[in-house]
Design an enzyme around this catalytic site. Sequence first.
Site, PDB file in Angstrom:
ATOM      1  N   LYS A  56      -4.768  -7.225   3.789  1.00 36.09           N
ATOM      2  CA  LYS A  56      -5.590  -6.110   3.334  1.00 36.09           C
ATOM      3  C   LYS A  56      -6.184  -6.385   1.957  1.00 36.09           C
ATOM      4  O   LYS A  56      -5.462  -6.577   0.984  1.00 36.09           O
ATOM      5  CB  LYS A  56      -4.759  -4.825   3.295  1.00 36.09           C
ATOM      6  CG  LYS A  56      -5.578  -3.588   2.962  1.00 36.09           C
ATOM      7  CD  LYS A  56      -4.788  -2.312   3.181  1.00 36.09           C
ATOM      8  CE  LYS A  56      -5.673  -1.089   2.986  1.00 36.09           C
ATOM      9  NZ  LYS A  56      -4.955   0.167   3.265  1.00 36.09           N
ATOM     10  N   CYS A  75      -6.817   4.052  -2.104  1.00 40.14           N
ATOM     11  CA  CYS A  75      -6.830   2.627  -1.752  1.00 40.14           C
ATOM     12  C   CYS A  75      -7.947   1.821  -2.402  1.00 40.14           C
ATOM     13  O   CYS A  75      -7.710   0.957  -3.244  1.00 40.14           O
ATOM     14  CB  CYS A  75      -6.905   2.476  -0.233  1.00 40.14           C
ATOM     15  SG  CYS A  75      -5.550   3.285   0.647  1.00 40.14           S
ATOM     16  N   ASP A 134      -1.228  -0.524  -4.557  1.00 42.71           N
ATOM     17  CA  ASP A 134      -2.453   0.137  -5.003  1.00 42.71           C
ATOM     18  C   ASP A 134      -2.188   1.540  -5.543  1.00 42.71           C
ATOM     19  O   ASP A 134      -2.875   2.026  -6.425  1.00 42.71           O
ATOM     20  CB  ASP A 134      -3.504   0.175  -3.890  1.00 42.71           C
ATOM     21  CG  ASP A 134      -2.991   0.780  -2.589  1.00 42.71           C
ATOM     22  OD1 ASP A 134      -1.799   1.101  -2.498  1.00 42.71           O
ATOM     23  OD2 ASP A 134      -3.805   0.902  -1.644  1.00 42.71           O
ATOM     24  N   HIS A 135      -1.184   2.205  -5.010  1.00 44.38           N
ATOM     25  CA  HIS A 135      -0.783   3.542  -5.446  1.00 44.38           C
ATOM     26  C   HIS A 135       0.578   3.828  -4.830  1.00 44.38           C
ATOM     27  O   HIS A 135       1.156   2.963  -4.158  1.00 44.38           O
ATOM     28  CB  HIS A 135      -1.807   4.609  -5.020  1.00 44.38           C
ATOM     29  CG  HIS A 135      -2.166   4.532  -3.568  1.00 44.38           C
ATOM     30  ND1 HIS A 135      -1.333   4.969  -2.562  1.00 44.38           N
ATOM     31  CD2 HIS A 135      -3.267   4.040  -2.941  1.00 44.38           C
ATOM     32  CE1 HIS A 135      -1.896   4.766  -1.392  1.00 44.38           C
ATOM     33  NE2 HIS A 135      -3.070   4.188  -1.583  1.00 44.38           N
ATOM     34  N   ASP A 144       0.855  -1.187   0.000  1.00 43.10           N
ATOM     35  CA  ASP A 144       0.000   0.000   0.000  1.00 43.10           C
ATOM     36  C   ASP A 144       0.891   1.237   0.000  1.00 43.10           C
ATOM     37  O   ASP A 144       1.696   1.421   0.907  1.00 43.10           O
ATOM     38  CB  ASP A 144      -0.905  -0.012   1.241  1.00 43.10           C
ATOM     39  CG  ASP A 144      -2.009   1.029   1.184  1.00 43.10           C
ATOM     40  OD1 ASP A 144      -1.739   2.152   0.715  1.00 43.10           O
ATOM     41  OD2 ASP A 144      -3.140   0.736   1.616  1.00 43.10           O
ATOM     42  N   HIS A 183      -1.065  24.583 -10.166  1.00 45.22           N
ATOM     43  CA  HIS A 183      -2.377  24.326 -10.749  1.00 45.22           C
ATOM     44  C   HIS A 183      -3.406  24.415  -9.626  1.00 45.22           C
ATOM     45  O   HIS A 183      -3.135  24.002  -8.487  1.00 45.22           O
ATOM     46  CB  HIS A 183      -2.392  22.934 -11.389  1.00 45.22           C
ATOM     47  CG  HIS A 183      -3.632  22.637 -12.164  1.00 45.22           C
ATOM     48  ND1 HIS A 183      -4.791  22.172 -11.569  1.00 45.22           N
ATOM     49  CD2 HIS A 183      -3.911  22.729 -13.498  1.00 45.22           C
ATOM     50  CE1 HIS A 183      -5.715  21.996 -12.495  1.00 45.22           C
ATOM     51  NE2 HIS A 183      -5.210  22.325 -13.676  1.00 45.22           N
TER      52      HIS A 183
END
Length: 523
Positions: free
Chosen positions: A123, A75, A308-309, A35, A246
């Site tokens: 998880k 997530c 996941d990221h 994760d 931005h």
Amino acid sequence: MLRVFVLLIFNVNAYCMYLNWTSHDRPNIVMIMSDAFDGRLTFQPGNKVVQLPYINYMRELGSVFLNSYTNSPICCPSRAAMWSGQFVHLTQSWNNNKCLHPNATTWMDDLRKSGYHTHSMGKLDYTSGHHSVSNRVEAWTRDVPFLLRQEGRPVTDLVGDASTKRVMIKDWTITDAAVQWIRNTTASLTQPFALYLGLNLPHPYRTDSLGPTAGGSTFRTSPYWLNKVSYNQVSVPKWLRFKDMHPVDYYSTVTKNCSGHFTEEEIRNIRAFYYAMCAETDGMLGEVMAALRDTGSLNKTVVLFTSDHGDLAMEHRQFYKMSMFEGSSHVPLLIMGPGVKSGFEVSLPVSLVDIYPTVLDLAGVPQTGGLSGHSLIPLISRVSIHSAEPHPAWAFSEYHGCNANTSTYMLRIAEWKYIAYADGLNVPPQLFNLSKDESELRNIASQFPDVCQDLDKLLRSIVDYPSVSKSVHRYNKQQFLEWKQSLGDSYSQVIASLRWHVDWKKDAKSYERDIDEWLLGLD
């Protein structure tokens, strides 16, 4: 019936031929999903900053994807895409509370139906109804015109001493259980097995001092793991001035509580602690690899490692994920095992939805219809394979959750990263040339309008993003209104107690009015 059976056997054999397997000798499949692991650490020069021996082992004996992306940098939606093989807008996995139905079909279900002994541990986090109320409300109200800090300020926490190896006890406990399962169960199996292990690391820990609703803003490790980090290699990223950011990035910086002053030492320490947490994750991967080796299963098992990221770790004046910048959206993806090329690097952009069809190919299972991804096996097989549906030259990601005040869509192709927002009209796009600007500090959208036009056209062929943005906007208002009505007279007290409570109490009545005006436009 006989014809169907014969066709099924033919298809299984055809798929297994990809990697020189027979239908009676299918490989075991083990997937470790971390994760918040920055994918850039899995190849040079990224991994010079921290020792990751088991990831390096996978890279040397298997294949590494140099441009692998999450399909949503948060997530639950990301995991929903990985497990379902479908883009987030197709499953309407809008935020950490709105993802897949518990009975949704996953690739693990397909493996079980095809004869695999399957086991999932740790998880999962891909079904609806989880995560904190605060996380949900922040996502629902993201386009209300107020700016409130929603996260704790990122901090570091050094625990234990130079012998303290186990910091994230929960992850080590589940890793121990996975190791025991491999050692005690797999030897007696008469069919191949598929094991999924989900870890929490290197996701930052919850900051307990901020109360029960706090998010994860503490980077915690021990001297044991910090010693794996080359501190002199830890960079202090450049930041744009607030006025040059931005508007969506500025919103993220403020809501993530990163708009205050940070010393260079603070920034370097946060990054070093994060890398140490990645090293601890690598240690858990090593335990699983050792169990496979010791039981004689390693040479019969395909191992996948991903996340996941990522985590920005103070790049772009942010931590956490929820952004299309590389630190957040670029995930690791390594595959090793029988039939997979060794020491091989794939530069083609890929994403987590590709895991579903890839696993089916590994198992010799005919492809399921309706998948967004493409099998990666033709890219990494030692056998030359002609694919009827070759992988496209792009990867796609989208984000609809908290800490970003509009829906975000990212297209990665060749040297370009194109990011569109909302309906494509009211928020300006971003364009980065990653071959010349790895740090993504120069938005060149205004300099290359033709490139933006072409990439936007391609993006719209993948997703009707103005319509999706409108649907998410409508969903957010409806969900918030239902939640507000369910609270009755306690609404003001409850909403004031969420993670933004420090800023909220400064002008609670004004913020409630902002929400009321926002709700008046309910579609």
